[in-house]
Design a protein around this motif. Sequence first.
Motif, PDB file in Angstrom:
ATOM      1  N   ARG A 162       0.830  -1.208   0.000  1.00 15.15           N
ATOM      2  CA  ARG A 162       0.000   0.000   0.000  1.00 15.15           C
ATOM      3  C   ARG A 162       0.870   1.267   0.000  1.00 15.15           C
ATOM      4  NH1 ARG A 162      -5.059   1.762   1.347  1.00 15.15           N
ATOM      5  NH2 ARG A 162      -5.830  -0.280   2.014  1.00 15.15           N
ATOM      6  N   LEU A 163       1.863   1.302   0.863  1.00 22.79           N
ATOM      7  CA  LEU A 163       2.702   2.488   0.978  1.00 22.79           C
ATOM      8  C   LEU A 163       3.533   2.709  -0.277  1.00 22.79           C
ATOM      9  CD1 LEU A 163       3.923   1.992   4.660  1.00 22.79           C
ATOM     10  CD2 LEU A 163       2.095   3.498   3.846  1.00 22.79           C
ATOM     11  N   TYR A 164       4.112   1.625  -0.797  1.00 28.02           N
ATOM     12  CA  TYR A 164       4.934   1.737  -2.001  1.00 28.02           C
ATOM     13  C   TYR A 164       4.078   2.188  -3.187  1.00 28.02           C
ATOM     14  CZ  TYR A 164       8.614   0.628  -5.369  1.00 28.02           C
ATOM     15  OH  TYR A 164       9.585   0.717  -6.340  1.00 28.02           O
ATOM     16  N   THR A 165       2.885   1.577  -3.315  1.00 28.84           N
ATOM     17  CA  THR A 165       1.997   1.923  -4.418  1.00 28.84           C
ATOM     18  C   THR A 165       1.568   3.383  -4.349  1.00 28.84           C
ATOM     19  OG1 THR A 165       1.164  -0.343  -4.549  1.00 28.84           O
ATOM     20  CG2 THR A 165      -0.200   1.370  -5.542  1.00 28.84           C
ATOM     21  N   ALA A 166       1.250   3.851  -3.151  1.00 29.18           N
ATOM     22  CA  ALA A 166       0.818   5.234  -2.988  1.00 29.18           C
ATOM     23  C   ALA A 166       1.896   6.208  -3.452  1.00 29.18           C
ATOM     24  CB  ALA A 166       0.445   5.488  -1.534  1.00 29.18           C
ATOM     25  N   LYS A 167       3.156   5.909  -3.111  1.00 24.32           N
ATOM     26  CA  LYS A 167       4.247   6.789  -3.536  1.00 24.32           C
ATOM     27  C   LYS A 167       4.557   6.629  -5.022  1.00 24.32           C
ATOM     28  CE  LYS A 167       7.183   5.443  -0.304  1.00 24.32           C
ATOM     29  NZ  LYS A 167       8.438   5.359   0.476  1.00 24.32           N
ATOM     30  N   GLN A 168       4.599   5.397  -5.476  1.00 25.56           N
ATOM     31  CA  GLN A 168       5.002   5.137  -6.864  1.00 25.56           C
ATOM     32  C   GLN A 168       4.001   5.700  -7.860  1.00 25.56           C
ATOM     33  OE1 GLN A 168       7.825   3.991  -7.786  1.00 25.56           O
ATOM     34  NE2 GLN A 168       7.584   3.405  -9.920  1.00 25.56           N
ATOM     35  N   LEU A 171      -1.526   7.284  -6.227  1.00 30.84           N
ATOM     36  CA  LEU A 171      -2.926   6.862  -6.149  1.00 30.84           C
ATOM     37  C   LEU A 171      -3.098   5.858  -5.018  1.00 30.84           C
ATOM     38  CD1 LEU A 171      -3.599   6.212  -9.946  1.00 30.84           C
ATOM     39  CD2 LEU A 171      -4.470   8.147  -8.637  1.00 30.84           C
ATOM     40  N   LYS A 172      -4.321   5.631  -4.632  1.00 30.35           N
ATOM     41  CA  LYS A 172      -4.621   4.568  -3.687  1.00 30.35           C
ATOM     42  C   LYS A 172      -4.583   3.231  -4.425  1.00 30.35           C
ATOM     43  CE  LYS A 172      -7.636   7.561  -0.944  1.00 30.35           C
ATOM     44  NZ  LYS A 172      -9.032   7.809  -0.489  1.00 30.35           N
ATOM     45  N   PRO A 173      -4.256   2.140  -3.711  1.00 30.06           N
ATOM     46  CA  PRO A 173      -4.174   0.838  -4.376  1.00 30.06           C
ATOM     47  C   PRO A 173      -5.450   0.449  -5.123  1.00 30.06           C
ATOM     48  CG  PRO A 173      -3.190   0.703  -2.214  1.00 30.06           C
ATOM     49  CD  PRO A 173      -3.815   2.072  -2.309  1.00 30.06           C
ATOM     50  N   GLU A 174      -6.609   0.794  -4.579  1.00 30.10           N
ATOM     51  CA  GLU A 174      -7.864   0.406  -5.246  1.00 30.10           C
ATOM     52  C   GLU A 174      -8.090   1.167  -6.538  1.00 30.10           C
ATOM     53  OE1 GLU A 174      -8.924   2.951  -1.554  1.00 30.10           O
ATOM     54  OE2 GLU A 174      -7.553   1.320  -2.086  1.00 30.10           O
ATOM     55  N   GLU A 175      -7.323   2.229  -6.771  1.00 27.20           N
ATOM     56  CA  GLU A 175      -7.450   2.991  -8.015  1.00 27.20           C
ATOM     57  C   GLU A 175      -6.512   2.493  -9.104  1.00 27.20           C
ATOM     58  OE1 GLU A 175      -8.606   7.447  -6.644  1.00 27.20           O
ATOM     59  OE2 GLU A 175      -6.620   6.765  -6.002  1.00 27.20           O
ATOM     60  N   ILE A 176      -5.675   1.524  -8.776  1.00 31.46           N
ATOM     61  CA  ILE A 176      -4.679   1.013  -9.705  1.00 31.46           C
ATOM     62  C   ILE A 176      -5.130  -0.324 -10.267  1.00 31.46           C
ATOM     63  CG2 ILE A 176      -2.321   0.096  -9.860  1.00 31.46           C
ATOM     64  CD1 ILE A 176      -2.295   3.043  -9.800  1.00 31.46           C
ATOM     65  N   ASP A 177      -4.822  -0.569 -11.527  1.00 32.63           N
ATOM     66  CA  ASP A 177      -5.114  -1.856 -12.137  1.00 32.63           C
ATOM     67  C   ASP A 177      -4.445  -2.969 -11.320  1.00 32.63           C
ATOM     68  OD1 ASP A 177      -4.398  -4.152 -14.213  1.00 32.63           O
ATOM     69  OD2 ASP A 177      -6.078  -3.027 -15.049  1.00 32.63           O
ATOM     70  N   VAL A 178      -5.143  -4.076 -11.110  1.00 33.11           N
ATOM     71  CA  VAL A 178      -4.642  -5.156 -10.248  1.00 33.11           C
ATOM     72  C   VAL A 178      -3.327  -5.726 -10.771  1.00 33.11           C
ATOM     73  CG1 VAL A 178      -5.902  -7.009 -11.412  1.00 33.11           C
ATOM     74  CG2 VAL A 178      -5.337  -7.220  -8.977  1.00 33.11           C
ATOM     75  N   ILE A 344      -2.186   2.905 -15.776  1.00 32.78           N
ATOM     76  CA  ILE A 344      -3.174   2.098 -16.481  1.00 32.78           C
ATOM     77  C   ILE A 344      -4.413   1.879 -15.619  1.00 32.78           C
ATOM     78  CG2 ILE A 344      -3.600  -0.136 -17.581  1.00 32.78           C
ATOM     79  CD1 ILE A 344      -0.586  -0.270 -18.161  1.00 32.78           C
ATOM     80  N   ASN A 345      -5.512   2.434 -16.083  1.00 31.86           N
ATOM     81  CA  ASN A 345      -6.829   2.151 -15.511  1.00 31.86           C
ATOM     82  C   ASN A 345      -7.851   2.330 -16.625  1.00 31.86           C
ATOM     83  OD1 ASN A 345      -7.420   4.956 -15.709  1.00 31.86           O
ATOM     84  ND2 ASN A 345      -6.616   5.323 -13.660  1.00 31.86           N
ATOM     85  N   ASP A 346      -9.123   2.023 -16.372  1.00 32.55           N
ATOM     86  CA  ASP A 346     -10.135   2.027 -17.435  1.00 32.55           C
ATOM     87  C   ASP A 346     -10.259   3.392 -18.097  1.00 32.55           C
ATOM     88  OD1 ASP A 346     -10.614  -0.615 -16.930  1.00 32.55           O
ATOM     89  OD2 ASP A 346     -12.409  -0.276 -15.707  1.00 32.55           O
ATOM     90  N   THR A 347     -10.245   4.460 -17.307  1.00 28.31           N
ATOM     91  CA  THR A 347     -10.409   5.806 -17.851  1.00 28.31           C
ATOM     92  C   THR A 347      -9.262   6.167 -18.791  1.00 28.31           C
ATOM     93  OG1 THR A 347     -11.599   6.532 -15.882  1.00 28.31           O
ATOM     94  CG2 THR A 347     -10.625   8.244 -17.269  1.00 28.31           C
ATOM     95  N   ASN A 348      -8.040   5.865 -18.380  1.00 28.10           N
ATOM     96  CA  ASN A 348      -6.882   6.223 -19.190  1.00 28.10           C
ATOM     97  C   ASN A 348      -6.753   5.352 -20.433  1.00 28.10           C
ATOM     98  OD1 ASN A 348      -6.344   8.134 -17.256  1.00 28.10           O
ATOM     99  ND2 ASN A 348      -4.850   6.872 -16.164  1.00 28.10           N
ATOM    100  N   VAL A 349      -7.131   4.088 -20.319  1.00 27.80           N
ATOM    101  CA  VAL A 349      -7.105   3.205 -21.488  1.00 27.80           C
ATOM    102  C   VAL A 349      -8.125   3.678 -22.534  1.00 27.80           C
ATOM    103  CG1 VAL A 349      -7.603   0.869 -22.306  1.00 27.80           C
ATOM    104  CG2 VAL A 349      -6.198   1.197 -20.258  1.00 27.80           C
ATOM    105  N   GLU A 350      -9.264   4.142 -22.077  1.00 29.28           N
ATOM    106  CA  GLU A 350     -10.272   4.672 -23.004  1.00 29.28           C
ATOM    107  C   GLU A 350      -9.755   5.937 -23.696  1.00 29.28           C
ATOM    108  OE1 GLU A 350     -14.901   6.311 -22.976  1.00 29.28           O
ATOM    109  OE2 GLU A 350     -14.051   5.362 -21.183  1.00 29.28           O
ATOM    110  N   LEU A 351      -9.088   6.784 -22.949  1.00 22.82           N
ATOM    111  CA  LEU A 351      -8.496   7.989 -23.524  1.00 22.82           C
ATOM    112  C   LEU A 351      -7.437   7.619 -24.548  1.00 22.82           C
ATOM    113  CD1 LEU A 351      -8.023  11.051 -23.626  1.00 22.82           C
ATOM    114  CD2 LEU A 351      -6.580  10.816 -21.581  1.00 22.82           C
TER     115      LEU A 351
END
Length: 399
Positions: A162-168, A171-178, A344-351
């Motif tokens: 969680r901490l690494y993802t937030a910094k890297q 975003l929050k982990p739930e906002e990132i593609d699995v 990479i998430n749904d919104t950005n892939v659509e864009l």
Amino acid sequence: MKIAEDAFMKYDSIIAGAGFSGATIARKLAEAGKKVLVCDRRKHVSGNMYDAYDENGILVQKYGPHIFHTNSDAIWQFVCRFSRMKEYRLKCSAEIDGRMVPSPFNLSAIDLLYEKEDGKRLKAQLRKEYGDRKTITIVEMLASSNAVVRSYAEMLFEKDYRLYTAKQWGLKPEEIDVSVLNRVPVLLDDRDTFFNDKYEALPEKGYTEMFRKLLDHPNITMRLETDVIPLMKLDVSNKLLYWEQNIFTGDFVFTGAIDELLAYKYGKLPYRALWFDYKTLPADRYIDRTPIAVYPQREGYTRITEYKWLQEQHVDGMTKIATEYPLEYVPGDEKAGEPYYPVINDTNVELYQNYRNELSVFERLYLCGRLAEYKYYNMDDAIQRAFEVSEEILSGDKT
């Protein structure tokens, strides 16, 4: 590799970018008899793999640590044509509650993080839950019905992932593609190497020297410090591509950021950037035991690379470290001016797809690489994709 002198020379193919994607395609086309022009806006070839010796003779990878690894015989044989590859098995560590433990987390990490009896119980529950499996994802472990296993996963997630993802990613982990969370597995054995591929190595004389040989072909002309975007024009209505004010009828390969190619018409695609704080220290070693360490619980930065020991270079009494700070990509910013990772998430892939659809009218324009395809590629993935694009160009069968 020739340096371009005549801007009006006839080329069969123009390639924007001299990283692995562009350089590999250039070589493949050149060996097939194509006259190829390769342009790169930087002062050097090799893209983000660029390395150079510092004032103390330590080879430093300017854009972060890159260890070549692959399971593909064909890709391995290809890179070995341009450099002697020196076997190197990377080991990394992570600081958790002030203790340095192996990364990815393995069974030895449990011994360092838990009291003896608690560790034995956890290992027994992992064997019961996953049998002979060698790896497991953090996402799978968090969903386990076994309370002991799930507690371990929650500890790792809260203190590392969680901490690494937030910094890297900012975003929050739930906002990132699995797929991002699954990139670094949890190991269910005592393996202490970061990768586990058939081949893992570093070019003996560095990546830059390897790229020079990769691009050294009489059919390849090189133009550095050349931004292709001001030199080209895309006429979508008439499906024409212009190069230096002339209609270009050859094949054009673009490996840069796709949104920049269309002047951000649909909006900017988010990327993450990195800033490196380099320090030369009067010591033989800075990081204990491993050349790379990650620091999920530290403020601001994610990892430190000690280049002297990444390359196992013998420079007495001196070492070189780079502390890595993730940032939001901002074009032109001195610290955050290079796009590294697509978010990479749904919104950005659509864009991204909006850009891709508009460019699809150009039958001889090819997109290849992490930025052009808005996709995460390891080095071997980039080469494999370059093989595929080369074949499409040579066969005339664009997918």
